[in-house]
Motif scaffolding. Structure first.
Motif, PDB file in Angstrom:
ATOM      1  N   THR A  81       1.140 -12.051   9.541  1.00  0.00           N
ATOM      2  CA  THR A  81       1.725 -13.061   8.644  1.00  0.00           C
ATOM      3  C   THR A  81       2.066 -12.465   7.279  1.00  0.00           C
ATOM      4  OG1 THR A  81      -0.383 -13.869   7.730  1.00  0.00           O
ATOM      5  CG2 THR A  81       0.413 -14.928   9.762  1.00  0.00           C
ATOM      6  N   LEU A  82       1.410 -11.357   6.938  1.00  0.00           N
ATOM      7  CA  LEU A  82       1.653 -10.722   5.639  1.00  0.00           C
ATOM      8  C   LEU A  82       3.065 -10.131   5.539  1.00  0.00           C
ATOM      9  CD1 LEU A  82      -1.808  -8.968   5.265  1.00  0.00           C
ATOM     10  CD2 LEU A  82      -1.064 -11.098   4.183  1.00  0.00           C
ATOM     11  N   SER A  83       3.713  -9.926   6.664  1.00  0.00           N
ATOM     12  CA  SER A  83       5.061  -9.337   6.656  1.00  0.00           C
ATOM     13  C   SER A  83       6.073 -10.220   5.933  1.00  0.00           C
ATOM     14  CB  SER A  83       5.543  -9.059   8.082  1.00  0.00           C
ATOM     15  OG  SER A  83       5.741 -10.285   8.775  1.00  0.00           O
ATOM     16  N   LYS A  84       5.736 -11.479   5.699  1.00  0.00           N
ATOM     17  CA  LYS A  84       6.633 -12.404   4.986  1.00  0.00           C
ATOM     18  C   LYS A  84       6.635 -12.167   3.475  1.00  0.00           C
ATOM     19  CE  LYS A  84       5.829 -15.863   8.512  1.00  0.00           C
ATOM     20  NZ  LYS A  84       4.941 -16.952   8.889  1.00  0.00           N
ATOM     21  N   ILE A  85       5.741 -11.328   2.997  1.00  0.00           N
ATOM     22  CA  ILE A  85       5.667 -11.037   1.558  1.00  0.00           C
ATOM     23  C   ILE A  85       6.790 -10.058   1.221  1.00  0.00           C
ATOM     24  CG2 ILE A  85       4.254 -10.056  -0.296  1.00  0.00           C
ATOM     25  CD1 ILE A  85       1.783 -10.998   1.338  1.00  0.00           C
ATOM     26  N   PRO A  86       7.710 -10.444   0.334  1.00  0.00           N
ATOM     27  CA  PRO A  86       8.917  -9.629   0.103  1.00  0.00           C
ATOM     28  C   PRO A  86       8.656  -8.232  -0.458  1.00  0.00           C
ATOM     29  CG  PRO A  86       8.889 -11.559  -1.356  1.00  0.00           C
ATOM     30  CD  PRO A  86       7.719 -11.688  -0.436  1.00  0.00           C
ATOM     31  N   GLU A  87       7.570  -8.026  -1.159  1.00  0.00           N
ATOM     32  CA  GLU A  87       7.288  -6.710  -1.733  1.00  0.00           C
ATOM     33  C   GLU A  87       6.937  -5.670  -0.677  1.00  0.00           C
ATOM     34  OE1 GLU A  87       6.745  -9.579  -5.077  1.00  0.00           O
ATOM     35  OE2 GLU A  87       6.105  -9.554  -2.995  1.00  0.00           O
ATOM     36  N   ILE A  88       6.509  -6.119   0.497  1.00  0.00           N
ATOM     37  CA  ILE A  88       6.140  -5.192   1.568  1.00  0.00           C
ATOM     38  C   ILE A  88       7.420  -4.661   2.204  1.00  0.00           C
ATOM     39  CG2 ILE A  88       4.998  -4.921   3.797  1.00  0.00           C
ATOM     40  CD1 ILE A  88       3.098  -7.202   2.946  1.00  0.00           C
ATOM     41  N   GLN A 123       2.838  -3.416  -5.244  1.00  0.00           N
ATOM     42  CA  GLN A 123       1.539  -3.485  -4.583  1.00  0.00           C
ATOM     43  C   GLN A 123       0.627  -4.466  -5.324  1.00  0.00           C
ATOM     44  OE1 GLN A 123      -1.806  -2.473  -5.233  1.00  0.00           O
ATOM     45  NE2 GLN A 123      -2.511  -2.539  -3.145  1.00  0.00           N
ATOM     46  N   ALA A 124       0.675  -4.457  -6.644  1.00  0.00           N
ATOM     47  CA  ALA A 124      -0.126  -5.391  -7.441  1.00  0.00           C
ATOM     48  C   ALA A 124       0.315  -6.835  -7.201  1.00  0.00           C
ATOM     49  CB  ALA A 124      -0.021  -5.033  -8.919  1.00  0.00           C
ATOM     50  N   ASN A 125       1.618  -7.065  -7.115  1.00  0.00           N
ATOM     51  CA  ASN A 125       2.127  -8.416  -6.839  1.00  0.00           C
ATOM     52  C   ASN A 125       1.681  -8.901  -5.463  1.00  0.00           C
ATOM     53  OD1 ASN A 125       3.403  -8.621  -9.315  1.00  0.00           O
ATOM     54  ND2 ASN A 125       5.349  -7.855  -8.539  1.00  0.00           N
ATOM     55  N   TYR A 126       1.644  -8.005  -4.501  1.00  0.00           N
ATOM     56  CA  TYR A 126       1.178  -8.342  -3.155  1.00  0.00           C
ATOM     57  C   TYR A 126      -0.253  -8.878  -3.201  1.00  0.00           C
ATOM     58  CZ  TYR A 126      -1.602  -7.072   0.936  1.00  0.00           C
ATOM     59  OH  TYR A 126      -2.527  -7.063   1.949  1.00  0.00           O
ATOM     60  N   GLN A 127      -1.098  -8.244  -4.010  1.00  0.00           N
ATOM     61  CA  GLN A 127      -2.510  -8.633  -4.073  1.00  0.00           C
ATOM     62  C   GLN A 127      -2.688 -10.107  -4.452  1.00  0.00           C
ATOM     63  OE1 GLN A 127      -5.116  -6.931  -3.049  1.00  0.00           O
ATOM     64  NE2 GLN A 127      -3.893  -5.130  -2.582  1.00  0.00           N
ATOM     65  N   SER A 128      -1.851 -10.593  -5.367  1.00  0.00           N
ATOM     66  CA  SER A 128      -2.001 -11.974  -5.824  1.00  0.00           C
ATOM     67  C   SER A 128      -1.030 -12.944  -5.142  1.00  0.00           C
ATOM     68  CB  SER A 128      -1.801 -12.035  -7.341  1.00  0.00           C
ATOM     69  OG  SER A 128      -0.515 -11.552  -7.686  1.00  0.00           O
TER      70      SER A 128
END
Length: 133
Positions: A60-67, A102-107
């Motif tokens: 489900t994390l693949s939906k995070i645009p920064e990845i 990477q920092a944006n992904y964390q939050s």
């Protein structure tokens, strides 16, 4: 050398130089990429059901645009050797363009939701963050 041949040579050389510069810049940008490698150990060691549920959650994390890229895996059935740690159950390998990404992904809310919904499945998490050179 004829004038038209010389002009063609100069234009071709200039185009080649620009292509090399662009390629070098791309390689330099890629070398700054961040790899985020996470290993999960299950509370219910050996539970295929829990492992598969965690794999589903990680995806489900693949939906995070920064990845930029997400790879999800389980322990491979490779030759047992002293240097191979096969004690974990699920792994995620992500790539980010920058440290800020990477920092944006964390939050990110999707990441926070993942932790909330799936953290009950794992007993231990180890993270390796790598800056490519």
């Amino acid at each position: 050398m004829k004038k038209s041949s010389r002009r063609k040579f100069i234009l071709t050389s200039a185009a080649g130089s620009v292509a090399l510069a662009v390629n070098a810049k791309s390689l330099n940008m890629k070398s700054k990429q961040i790899a985020h490698h996470v290993f999960f150990w299950l509370k219910n060691t050996g539970s295929v059901e829990d492992r598969d549920k965690l794999v589903e959650g990680v995806k489900t994390l693949s939906k995070i645009p920064e990845i930029k890229e997400l790879q999800v895996g389980i322990v491979a059935d490779t030759q047992k050797r002293d240097v191979v740690d096969a004690s974990w159950a699920v792994s995620e390998l992500m790539f980010f363009d920058t440290l800020a990404d990477q920092a944006n992904y964390q939050s990110h809310p999707i990441h926070q939701e993942f932790i909330k919904n799936y953290s009950g499945l794992w007993s231990k998490v180890v993270v390796y963050d790598i800056q490519q050179v």
